[in-house]
Design a protein around this motif. Structure first.
Motif, mmCIF file in Angstrom:
data_model
loop_
_atom_site.group_PDB
_atom_site.id
_atom_site.type_symbol
_atom_site.label_atom_id
_atom_site.label_comp_id
_atom_site.label_asym_id
_atom_site.label_seq_id
_atom_site.Cartn_x
_atom_site.Cartn_y
_atom_site.Cartn_z
ATOM 1 N N ASN A 50 -13.560 -23.838 -17.623
ATOM 2 C CA ASN A 50 -14.695 -23.804 -18.537
ATOM 3 C C ASN A 50 -15.830 -24.674 -17.989
ATOM 4 O OD1 ASN A 50 -14.647 -26.529 -19.665
ATOM 5 N ND2 ASN A 50 -12.811 -25.900 -20.783
ATOM 6 N N TRP A 51 -16.973 -24.544 -18.568
ATOM 7 C CA TRP A 51 -18.181 -25.181 -18.031
ATOM 8 C C TRP A 51 -18.156 -26.704 -18.096
ATOM 9 C CZ3 TRP A 51 -21.077 -28.161 -21.280
ATOM 10 C CH2 TRP A 51 -20.828 -28.022 -22.628
ATOM 11 N N THR A 52 -17.227 -27.288 -18.834
ATOM 12 C CA THR A 52 -17.176 -28.753 -18.926
ATOM 13 C C THR A 52 -16.467 -29.397 -17.731
ATOM 14 O OG1 THR A 52 -15.114 -28.713 -20.192
ATOM 15 C CG2 THR A 52 -17.181 -28.674 -21.453
ATOM 16 N N ILE A 53 -15.827 -28.583 -16.895
ATOM 17 C CA ILE A 53 -15.103 -29.080 -15.726
ATOM 18 C C ILE A 53 -15.923 -28.797 -14.472
ATOM 19 C CG2 ILE A 53 -12.968 -28.875 -14.363
ATOM 20 C CD1 ILE A 53 -12.385 -29.857 -17.172
ATOM 21 N N ASP A 54 -16.105 -29.816 -13.632
ATOM 22 C CA ASP A 54 -16.750 -29.602 -12.338
ATOM 23 C C ASP A 54 -15.749 -28.897 -11.427
ATOM 24 O OD1 ASP A 54 -19.145 -30.886 -12.996
ATOM 25 O OD2 ASP A 54 -18.335 -32.842 -12.452
ATOM 26 N N VAL A 55 -16.191 -27.804 -10.808
ATOM 27 C CA VAL A 55 -15.310 -27.002 -9.961
ATOM 28 C C VAL A 55 -15.890 -26.923 -8.560
ATOM 29 C CG1 VAL A 55 -14.220 -24.751 -9.643
ATOM 30 C CG2 VAL A 55 -14.636 -25.611 -11.949
ATOM 31 N N VAL A 56 -15.024 -27.140 -7.573
ATOM 32 C CA VAL A 56 -15.418 -27.009 -6.175
ATOM 33 C C VAL A 56 -14.449 -26.028 -5.532
ATOM 34 C CG1 VAL A 56 -15.710 -28.201 -3.980
ATOM 35 C CG2 VAL A 56 -16.239 -29.395 -6.116
ATOM 36 N N CYS A 57 -14.986 -24.924 -5.009
ATOM 37 C CA CYS A 57 -14.137 -23.985 -4.279
ATOM 38 C C CYS A 57 -13.954 -24.545 -2.877
ATOM 39 C CB CYS A 57 -14.756 -22.595 -4.258
ATOM 40 S SG CYS A 57 -14.535 -21.763 -5.835
ATOM 41 N N SER A 58 -12.757 -25.048 -2.630
ATOM 42 C CA SER A 58 -12.478 -25.764 -1.395
ATOM 43 C C SER A 58 -10.980 -25.732 -1.135
ATOM 44 C CB SER A 58 -12.944 -27.217 -1.554
ATOM 45 O OG SER A 58 -12.480 -28.029 -0.519
ATOM 46 N N ASP A 59 -10.608 -25.849 0.119
ATOM 47 C CA ASP A 59 -9.211 -25.907 0.498
ATOM 48 C C ASP A 59 -8.695 -27.331 0.358
ATOM 49 O OD1 ASP A 59 -6.731 -25.211 1.569
ATOM 50 O OD2 ASP A 59 -7.396 -25.618 3.610
ATOM 51 N N VAL A 60 -7.748 -27.552 -0.532
ATOM 52 C CA VAL A 60 -7.057 -28.824 -0.722
ATOM 53 C C VAL A 60 -7.999 -29.998 -0.917
ATOM 54 C CG1 VAL A 60 -5.166 -30.259 0.121
ATOM 55 C CG2 VAL A 60 -5.275 -27.886 0.790
ATOM 56 N N GLY A 61 -9.045 -29.799 -1.653
ATOM 57 C CA GLY A 61 -9.925 -30.910 -1.968
ATOM 58 C C GLY A 61 -10.748 -31.433 -0.812
ATOM 59 N N ARG A 62 -10.903 -30.667 0.254
ATOM 60 C CA ARG A 62 -11.657 -31.149 1.416
ATOM 61 C C ARG A 62 -13.086 -31.550 1.071
ATOM 62 N NH1 ARG A 62 -9.922 -27.813 6.779
ATOM 63 N NH2 ARG A 62 -7.702 -28.162 6.536
ATOM 64 N N ALA A 63 -13.628 -30.965 0.042
ATOM 65 C CA ALA A 63 -15.000 -31.291 -0.341
ATOM 66 C C ALA A 63 -15.062 -32.531 -1.221
ATOM 67 C CB ALA A 63 -15.642 -30.104 -1.064
ATOM 68 N N VAL A 64 -13.915 -33.058 -1.611
ATOM 69 C CA VAL A 64 -13.860 -34.229 -2.472
ATOM 70 C C VAL A 64 -13.523 -35.444 -1.609
ATOM 71 C CG1 VAL A 64 -12.719 -35.273 -4.456
ATOM 72 C CG2 VAL A 64 -13.125 -32.811 -4.416
ATOM 73 N N ARG A 65 -14.370 -36.447 -1.666
ATOM 74 C CA ARG A 65 -14.209 -37.617 -0.807
ATOM 75 C C ARG A 65 -13.605 -38.825 -1.505
ATOM 76 N NH1 ARG A 65 -14.206 -34.770 3.237
ATOM 77 N NH2 ARG A 65 -16.135 -34.007 4.080
ATOM 78 N N ARG A 66 -13.543 -38.779 -2.846
ATOM 79 C CA ARG A 66 -13.016 -39.921 -3.579
ATOM 80 C C ARG A 66 -12.272 -39.430 -4.806
ATOM 81 N NH1 ARG A 66 -15.614 -43.206 -7.706
ATOM 82 N NH2 ARG A 66 -14.151 -44.848 -8.122
ATOM 83 N N ALA A 67 -11.147 -40.074 -5.081
ATOM 84 C CA ALA A 67 -10.388 -39.750 -6.278
ATOM 85 C C ALA A 67 -9.572 -40.972 -6.672
ATOM 86 C CB ALA A 67 -9.460 -38.569 -6.025
#
Length: 151
Positions: A50-67
Protein backbone atom coordinates in the motif's frame (compact mmCIF):
# COMPACT_ATOMS: atom_id res chain seq x y z
CA UNK A 1 6.14 -17.58 12.00
CA UNK A 2 7.88 -14.47 10.72
CA UNK A 3 4.93 -12.31 11.76
CA UNK A 4 5.05 -13.78 15.27
CA UNK A 5 8.75 -12.99 15.60
CA UNK A 6 8.30 -9.47 14.20
CA UNK A 7 5.59 -8.94 16.82
CA UNK A 8 8.31 -9.29 19.49
CA UNK A 9 10.29 -6.37 18.08
CA UNK A 10 10.61 -3.22 20.08
CA UNK A 11 10.68 0.10 18.27
CA UNK A 12 13.28 0.68 15.58
CA UNK A 13 14.33 3.46 13.26
CA UNK A 14 14.66 1.91 9.79
CA UNK A 15 13.30 -1.57 9.05
CA UNK A 16 13.72 -3.40 5.77
CA UNK A 17 11.57 -6.26 4.52
CA UNK A 18 13.73 -8.06 1.97
CA UNK A 19 11.73 -9.94 -0.65
CA UNK A 20 8.47 -8.43 0.49
CA UNK A 21 6.18 -10.51 -1.74
CA UNK A 22 2.65 -9.66 -0.57
CA UNK A 23 3.93 -6.89 1.75
CA UNK A 24 2.36 -8.43 4.86
CA UNK A 25 5.61 -8.37 6.84
CA UNK A 26 6.36 -4.78 5.75
CA UNK A 27 2.92 -3.67 6.91
CA UNK A 28 3.54 -5.24 10.35
CA UNK A 29 7.01 -3.61 10.47
CA UNK A 30 5.40 -0.24 9.75
CA UNK A 31 3.60 -0.47 13.09
CA UNK A 32 6.92 -0.95 14.89
CA UNK A 33 9.40 1.19 12.95
CA UNK A 34 9.79 4.89 12.25
CA UNK A 35 10.43 4.08 8.59
CA UNK A 36 9.79 0.82 6.73
CA UNK A 37 11.24 -0.08 3.34
CA UNK A 38 10.03 -3.09 1.38
CA UNK A 39 12.23 -4.53 -1.35
CA UNK A 40 11.54 -7.15 -3.98
CA UNK A 41 13.04 -8.01 -7.34
CA UNK A 42 9.56 -8.71 -8.77
CA UNK A 43 7.81 -5.57 -10.04
CA UNK A 44 4.39 -7.15 -9.44
CA UNK A 45 5.28 -7.85 -5.80
CA UNK A 46 6.40 -4.23 -5.43
CA UNK A 47 2.99 -3.09 -6.61
CA UNK A 48 1.19 -5.03 -3.86
CA UNK A 49 2.35 -2.75 -1.05
CA UNK A 50 0.00 0.00 0.00
CA UNK A 51 1.03 3.61 -0.45
CA UNK A 52 2.13 4.02 3.18
CA UNK A 53 5.11 1.67 2.65
CA UNK A 54 8.23 2.82 0.79
CA UNK A 55 8.97 0.22 -1.89
CA UNK A 56 12.22 -0.30 -3.77
CA UNK A 57 12.33 -2.80 -6.61
CA UNK A 58 15.77 -4.23 -6.00
CA UNK A 59 17.57 -7.52 -5.60
CA UNK A 60 18.10 -8.35 -1.91
CA UNK A 61 18.01 -4.79 -0.71
CA UNK A 62 20.98 -3.66 -2.82
CA UNK A 63 19.43 -0.22 -3.08
CA UNK A 64 19.16 0.05 0.70
CA UNK A 65 22.31 1.23 2.44
CA UNK A 66 21.16 1.35 6.05
CA UNK A 67 18.85 -0.70 8.21
CA UNK A 68 18.34 -1.13 11.92
CA UNK A 69 16.26 -4.26 11.41
CA UNK A 70 16.32 -6.55 8.37
CA UNK A 71 13.64 -9.19 7.88
CA UNK A 72 13.90 -11.91 5.25
CA UNK A 73 11.51 -14.81 4.70
CA UNK A 74 14.03 -16.71 2.59
CA UNK A 75 13.30 -18.85 -0.46
CA UNK A 76 13.48 -22.39 0.83
CA UNK A 77 14.14 -24.81 -2.01
CA UNK A 78 17.43 -25.49 -3.76
CA UNK A 79 17.51 -24.27 -7.39
CA UNK A 80 15.71 -26.33 -10.00
CA UNK A 81 14.20 -25.60 -13.38
CA UNK A 82 12.19 -23.53 -13.88
CA UNK A 83 13.39 -21.20 -11.14
CA UNK A 84 10.81 -19.30 -9.13
CA UNK A 85 12.78 -16.79 -7.04
CA UNK A 86 10.07 -16.74 -4.38
CA UNK A 87 10.74 -20.39 -3.43
CA UNK A 88 14.04 -21.41 -5.07
CA UNK A 89 17.34 -20.11 -3.76
CA UNK A 90 19.19 -18.91 -6.84
CA UNK A 91 21.95 -17.28 -4.83
CA UNK A 92 19.67 -14.81 -3.04
CA UNK A 93 20.46 -16.22 0.41
CA UNK A 94 24.19 -15.67 -0.07
CA UNK A 95 23.55 -12.15 -1.40
CA UNK A 96 21.42 -11.37 1.66
CA UNK A 97 24.11 -12.61 4.02
CA UNK A 98 26.69 -10.43 2.23
CA UNK A 99 24.28 -7.48 2.37
CA UNK A 100 23.91 -7.76 6.15
CA UNK A 101 27.69 -7.91 6.53
CA UNK A 102 27.86 -4.56 4.72
CA UNK A 103 24.84 -2.75 6.20
CA UNK A 104 25.29 -4.18 9.71
CA UNK A 105 21.67 -3.97 10.88
CA UNK A 106 21.12 -3.99 14.63
CA UNK A 107 18.89 -7.06 14.27
CA UNK A 108 18.13 -9.67 11.63
CA UNK A 109 15.01 -11.77 11.52
CA UNK A 110 15.34 -14.66 9.09
CA UNK A 111 12.83 -17.41 8.38
CA UNK A 112 13.94 -20.45 6.39
CA UNK A 113 13.35 -24.14 5.88
CA UNK A 114 15.41 -27.23 6.63
CA UNK A 115 14.83 -28.09 2.95
CA UNK A 116 17.17 -25.24 2.08
CA UNK A 117 20.62 -24.78 3.53
CA UNK A 118 19.61 -24.28 7.16
CA UNK A 119 23.02 -25.23 8.59
CA UNK A 120 24.78 -22.82 6.22
CA UNK A 121 22.41 -19.98 7.10
CA UNK A 122 22.74 -20.53 10.85
CA UNK A 123 26.54 -20.73 10.60
CA UNK A 124 26.73 -17.57 8.47
CA UNK A 125 24.46 -15.67 10.87
CA UNK A 126 26.52 -16.83 13.85
CA UNK A 127 29.70 -15.59 12.14
CA UNK A 128 28.25 -12.06 11.90
CA UNK A 129 25.77 -11.79 14.75
CA UNK A 130 24.64 -13.34 18.01
CA UNK A 131 21.58 -15.53 17.61
CA UNK A 132 19.24 -14.71 20.48
CA UNK A 133 16.22 -16.81 19.52
CA UNK A 134 15.47 -19.77 17.30
CA UNK A 135 11.82 -20.72 16.88
CA UNK A 136 11.12 -24.04 15.15
CA UNK A 137 7.99 -25.48 13.61
CA UNK A 138 8.15 -29.07 12.39
CA UNK A 139 5.82 -29.84 9.48
CA UNK A 140 5.62 -33.27 7.88
CA UNK A 141 8.99 -33.47 6.08
CA UNK A 142 10.63 -30.17 7.04
CA UNK A 143 11.36 -27.81 9.89
CA UNK A 144 10.75 -24.07 9.55
CA UNK A 145 13.14 -21.82 11.51
CA UNK A 146 12.60 -18.21 12.51
CA UNK A 147 15.77 -16.71 13.91
CA UNK A 148 16.39 -13.42 15.65
CA UNK A 149 20.01 -12.33 15.55
CA UNK A 150 21.55 -9.23 17.13
CA UNK A 151 24.42 -7.84 15.11
Amino acid sequence: MTLEVVEELGGADICVDVGTGSCIIAEKLATKCRETVATDIDIEACKTCNWTIDVVCSDVGRAVRRADVAVFNMPYLPPEEPIDVSIHDAGVVSRFLRWISITRPRAVIATFSSLGRADFILEALRAQCVIVKVAKLHLFFETIYSVIAKC
